[in-house]
Design an enzyme around this catalytic site. Structure first.
Site, PDB file in Angstrom:
ATOM      1  N   GLY A  39       9.392  -3.917  11.980  1.00  0.00           N
ATOM      2  CA  GLY A  39      10.156  -2.837  11.354  1.00  0.00           C
ATOM      3  C   GLY A  39       9.304  -1.668  10.925  1.00  0.00           C
ATOM      4  O   GLY A  39       9.831  -0.604  10.617  1.00  0.00           O
ATOM      5  N   GLU A  96      -6.625 -14.159  15.273  1.00  0.00           N
ATOM      6  CA  GLU A  96      -6.556 -13.157  14.208  1.00  0.00           C
ATOM      7  C   GLU A  96      -7.957 -12.752  13.772  1.00  0.00           C
ATOM      8  O   GLU A  96      -8.886 -13.567  13.790  1.00  0.00           O
ATOM      9  CB  GLU A  96      -5.771 -13.718  13.014  1.00  0.00           C
ATOM     10  CG  GLU A  96      -4.301 -13.945  13.322  1.00  0.00           C
ATOM     11  CD  GLU A  96      -3.612 -12.685  13.837  1.00  0.00           C
ATOM     12  OE1 GLU A  96      -3.704 -11.630  13.172  1.00  0.00           O
ATOM     13  OE2 GLU A  96      -2.995 -12.751  14.918  1.00  0.00           O
ATOM     14  N   ARG A 126       0.795  -1.227   0.000  1.00  0.00           N
ATOM     15  CA  ARG A 126       0.000   0.000   0.000  1.00  0.00           C
ATOM     16  C   ARG A 126       0.830   1.282   0.000  1.00  0.00           C
ATOM     17  O   ARG A 126       0.298   2.364  -0.214  1.00  0.00           O
ATOM     18  CB  ARG A 126      -0.968   0.002   1.198  1.00  0.00           C
ATOM     19  CG  ARG A 126      -2.184  -0.871   0.946  1.00  0.00           C
ATOM     20  CD  ARG A 126      -3.252  -0.603   1.975  1.00  0.00           C
ATOM     21  NE  ARG A 126      -2.996  -1.300   3.224  1.00  0.00           N
ATOM     22  CZ  ARG A 126      -3.422  -0.881   4.418  1.00  0.00           C
ATOM     23  NH1 ARG A 126      -4.104   0.241   4.524  1.00  0.00           N
ATOM     24  NH2 ARG A 126      -3.179  -1.589   5.497  1.00  0.00           N
TER      25      ARG A 126
HETATM   26  C1  UD1 Z   1       0.010  -9.022  13.139  1.00  0.00           C
HETATM   27  C2  UD1 Z   1      -0.482  -9.965  14.198  1.00  0.00           C
HETATM   28  C3  UD1 Z   1      -1.745  -9.421  14.816  1.00  0.00           C
HETATM   29  C4  UD1 Z   1      -1.499  -8.046  15.384  1.00  0.00           C
HETATM   30  C5  UD1 Z   1      -0.936  -7.134  14.301  1.00  0.00           C
HETATM   31  C6  UD1 Z   1      -0.503  -5.831  14.886  1.00  0.00           C
HETATM   32  C7  UD1 Z   1       0.181 -12.169  13.374  1.00  0.00           C
HETATM   33  C8  UD1 Z   1      -0.279 -13.433  12.760  1.00  0.00           C
HETATM   34  N1  UD1 Z   1      -0.749 -11.260  13.590  1.00  0.00           N
HETATM   35  O1  UD1 Z   1      -0.967  -9.012  12.129  1.00  0.00           O
HETATM   36  O2  UD1 Z   1      -2.193 -10.278  15.852  1.00  0.00           O
HETATM   37  O3  UD1 Z   1      -2.691  -7.483  15.903  1.00  0.00           O
HETATM   38  O4  UD1 Z   1       0.228  -7.732  13.688  1.00  0.00           O
HETATM   39  O5  UD1 Z   1      -0.127  -4.964  13.864  1.00  0.00           O
HETATM   40  O6  UD1 Z   1       1.343 -12.031  13.716  1.00  0.00           O
HETATM   41  N2  UD1 Z   1       6.173  -9.968   8.199  1.00  0.00           N
HETATM   42  C9  UD1 Z   1       7.283 -10.649   7.784  1.00  0.00           C
HETATM   43  N3  UD1 Z   1       7.134 -11.829   7.141  1.00  0.00           N
HETATM   44  C10 UD1 Z   1       5.907 -12.375   6.910  1.00  0.00           C
HETATM   45  C11 UD1 Z   1       4.768 -11.677   7.343  1.00  0.00           C
HETATM   46  C12 UD1 Z   1       4.941 -10.473   7.996  1.00  0.00           C
HETATM   47  O7  UD1 Z   1       8.411 -10.185   7.975  1.00  0.00           O
HETATM   48  O8  UD1 Z   1       5.858 -13.469   6.332  1.00  0.00           O
HETATM   49  C13 UD1 Z   1       6.358  -8.694   8.886  1.00  0.00           C
HETATM   50  C14 UD1 Z   1       5.673  -7.553   8.191  1.00  0.00           C
HETATM   51  O9  UD1 Z   1       6.573  -6.929   7.290  1.00  0.00           O
HETATM   52  C15 UD1 Z   1       5.343  -6.639   9.342  1.00  0.00           C
HETATM   53  C16 UD1 Z   1       5.091  -7.592  10.513  1.00  0.00           C
HETATM   54  O10 UD1 Z   1       5.727  -8.793  10.141  1.00  0.00           O
HETATM   55  O11 UD1 Z   1       6.412  -5.797   9.682  1.00  0.00           O
HETATM   56  C17 UD1 Z   1       3.621  -7.837  10.791  1.00  0.00           C
HETATM   57  O12 UD1 Z   1       3.038  -8.391   9.642  1.00  0.00           O
HETATM   58  P1  UD1 Z   1       1.584  -8.017   9.184  1.00  0.00           P
HETATM   59  O13 UD1 Z   1       1.273  -8.719   7.932  1.00  0.00           O
HETATM   60  O14 UD1 Z   1       1.412  -6.546   9.207  1.00  0.00           O
HETATM   61  O15 UD1 Z   1       0.745  -8.666  10.370  1.00  0.00           O
HETATM   62  P2  UD1 Z   1      -0.769  -8.468  10.621  1.00  0.00           P
HETATM   63  O16 UD1 Z   1      -1.537  -9.345   9.741  1.00  0.00           O
HETATM   64  O17 UD1 Z   1      -1.101  -7.036  10.619  1.00  0.00           O
END
Ligand code: UD1
Ligand code: CA
Length: 471
Positions: free
Chosen positions: A111, A165, A21
């Site tokens: 991050g 989630e 986004r």
């Molecule tokens: C996650 C949490 C959720 C929480 C929310 C808060 C999980 C499953 N869920 O959801 O409970 O309320 O954050 O913002 O953890 N990332 C990676 N590799 C991946 C996936 C994500 O490095 O394979 C990193 C993303 O770049 C980001 C962070 O992890 O910095 C969180 O990932 P994101 O996809 O935003 O998690 P949410 O689905 O929002």
């Protein structure tokens, strides 16, 4: 700030996501808040925890992210591990497992969440205490999209049982307003064990880090929620709008912190600090100023509207008039006591202005030292020059410091008067007390107290008739 714990702390920063986004060519964690990449904010906070190490999980844009992190200036030991492809937050942290020692507590950060405060994380680590699973949580009026903190069981029915989630939650669970921030502190040994047991049997088909909660409960490890009420500390950035909103909120906080120290900002909503600003008493800053790098303002310094000021020390009583641009970059800039600079002045690296120096409109100073009371008030350039006390440097005059290959020095000794529109071709010295006539191009050094004029002699033809236009 830094409390010490009876166990080492290691930090894991998840930074593999794409940030679709943002619609940027650059990975999201390199977008800047207050001039600093998001992921660097997170590492700066980690450094304040006295963490033993940090492991950054990279993926999207790893080739761009990693060089930025693996620089000598980094305050703590950073390693990068790659996650390819990205199969969820649990999968992300799994990649860090080989890089994590067993004896520590692991603090997991994102991050793209730049403004978590170190004292908040210290409290979270204390709650973990080397044995529990500690989650940073917050109540949101609109918790849509977040993982919900599901409580139940235990004596009071308030024990944390799981994080569910949003997409996997039942309607009843979606009513829960307490959400997981994405930040936890967990004993490394436990974490490694649980990560080995998570699966991707959920709506998104991802490995959820949040599934460690139910494994902790199953293992009889208590799960504690450290709930805070400051949404900025857990705010993640997914879009340019969120980035701008967080920037403003952060700037307002910085502005308030300065005002609490006594700094008078004309309008805290029109103030930007992208670095470190140290102010003595009675500093006044007008609207729309930007401060970058390290800036020190002495007692009573006044900064006019619309100035950009970077890497510079301004001594007591100096006044910087509107629209002045100062950037000392690596060499720095210093402005002496009671000096007057601007409006529309430009001070470049290595400009060192003594006390009561005046630099006026459209004057550029680079790598030059001006002694007490020297003045260059209009439309002038001083580069690679040493200027003595009380020198007056006329409008439109320049040092020709560059011969196309090398830079050369100009020395203007004390009490010299340089007329308007002169060119001082370096290397050259103008002797003390000397005068240079307006419009001179000076290529040879001059004696003290001499008048030097180097220009075409004026001729005047009496009663000269201008040509008439032919019919
Ligand atoms: C996650 C949490 C959720 C929480 C929310 C808060 C999980 C499953 N869920 O959801 O409970 O309320 O954050 O913002 O953890 N990332 C990676 N590799 C991946 C996936 C994500 O490095 O394979 C990193 C993303 O770049 C980001 C962070 O992890 O910095 C969180 O990932 P994101 O996809 O935003 O998690 P949410 O689905 O929002
Ligand atoms: Ca998110």
């Amino acid at each position: 700030m830094s409390m010490s714990h009876p166990f080492p702390v290691d930090v894991v920063v998840m930074a593999a996501g794409k940030g679709t986004r943002m619609k940027s060519r650059w990975p999201k964690v390199l977008q800047r808040l207050a001039g600093v990449p998001l992921v660097q904010h997170v590492l700066n906070t980690a450094a304040q925890l006295n963490a033993r190490s940090a492991v950054v999980i990279t993926g999207h844009g790893a080739d761009q992210v990693e060089p930025l992190l693996l620089v000598p200036g980094q305050a703590l030991a950073v390693r990068c591990v790659r996650q390819e492809p990205q199969l969820g937050t649990g999968h992300a942290v799994q990649q860090a497992v080989p890089a994590l020692a067993d004896d520590g507590v692991v603090v997991i950060l994102s991050g793209d969440v730049p403004l978590t405060q170190a004292d908040t994380l210290q409290a979270l680590i204390a709650q973990c205490g080397g044995q529990h699973l500690a989650l940073l949580t917050i109540d949101f009026a609109d918790p849509t999209g977040y993982g919900r903190i599901v409580r139940g069981g235990g004596g009071d029915g308030q024990k944390v049982q799981a994080i569910v989630e949003h997409k996997d939650a039942t309607d009843a669970q979606r009513q829960i307003q307490e959400v997981y921030s994405g930040i936890m502190a967990v004993p490394a040994k436990r974490l490694k064990n649980w990560l080995g047991r998570i699966d991707n049997q959920n709506v998104q088909g991802e490995y959820y880090l949040t599934d460690v909660v139910k494994l902790a409960v199953a293992d009889g490890v208590s799960v504690v929620a450290h709930k805070i009420d400051d949404p900025l500390q857990v705010a993640g950035i997914n879009s340019p709008v969120q980035l701008a909103e967080l920037e403003r909120a952060h700037q307002l906080r910085q502005a308030h912190r300065l005002m609490e120290q006594g700094v008078r900002l004309k309008d805290p909503a029109r103030f930007d600090l992208r670095g470190q600003l140290d102010c003595a008493q009675d500093v006044e800053i007008d609207v729309n100023c930007i401060f970058e790098g390290r800036v020190e303002l002495g007692e009573g310094v006044k900064i006019g509207a619309n100035c950009v000021i970077a890497n510079c020390a301004i001594a007591a009583g100096a006044v910087i008039h509107p629209f002045t641009h100062i950037d000392g970059e690596k060499l720095g800039v210093s402005v002496g006591e009671g000096a007057l600079v601007g409006p529309f002045a430009r001070l470049r690296p290595g400009a060192q202005l003594g006390a009561e120096v005046h630099i006026g409109n459209f004057v550029e100073v680079k790598n030059s030292t001006l002694a007490k009371g020297a003045k260059a008030n209009h439309l002038a350039y001083l580069g690679d020059a040493t200027v003595g006390e009380r020198v007056n440097y006329g409008a439109g005059s320049i040092t020709a410091n560059y011969d196309g290959a090398n830079k050369h020095q100009t020395i203007i000794e004390a009490d010299v008067h340089i007329g308007s529109n002169c060119v001082l071709v370096a290397p050259v010295t103008i002797g003390a007390g000397g005068t240079v006539g307006g419009g001179s191009t000076i290529t040879k050094s001059t004696e003290p107290s001499a008048l030097s004029v180097a220009r075409g002699k004026q001729i005047s033809i009496a009663n000269w008739a201008r040509p008439n236009k032919k019919k």
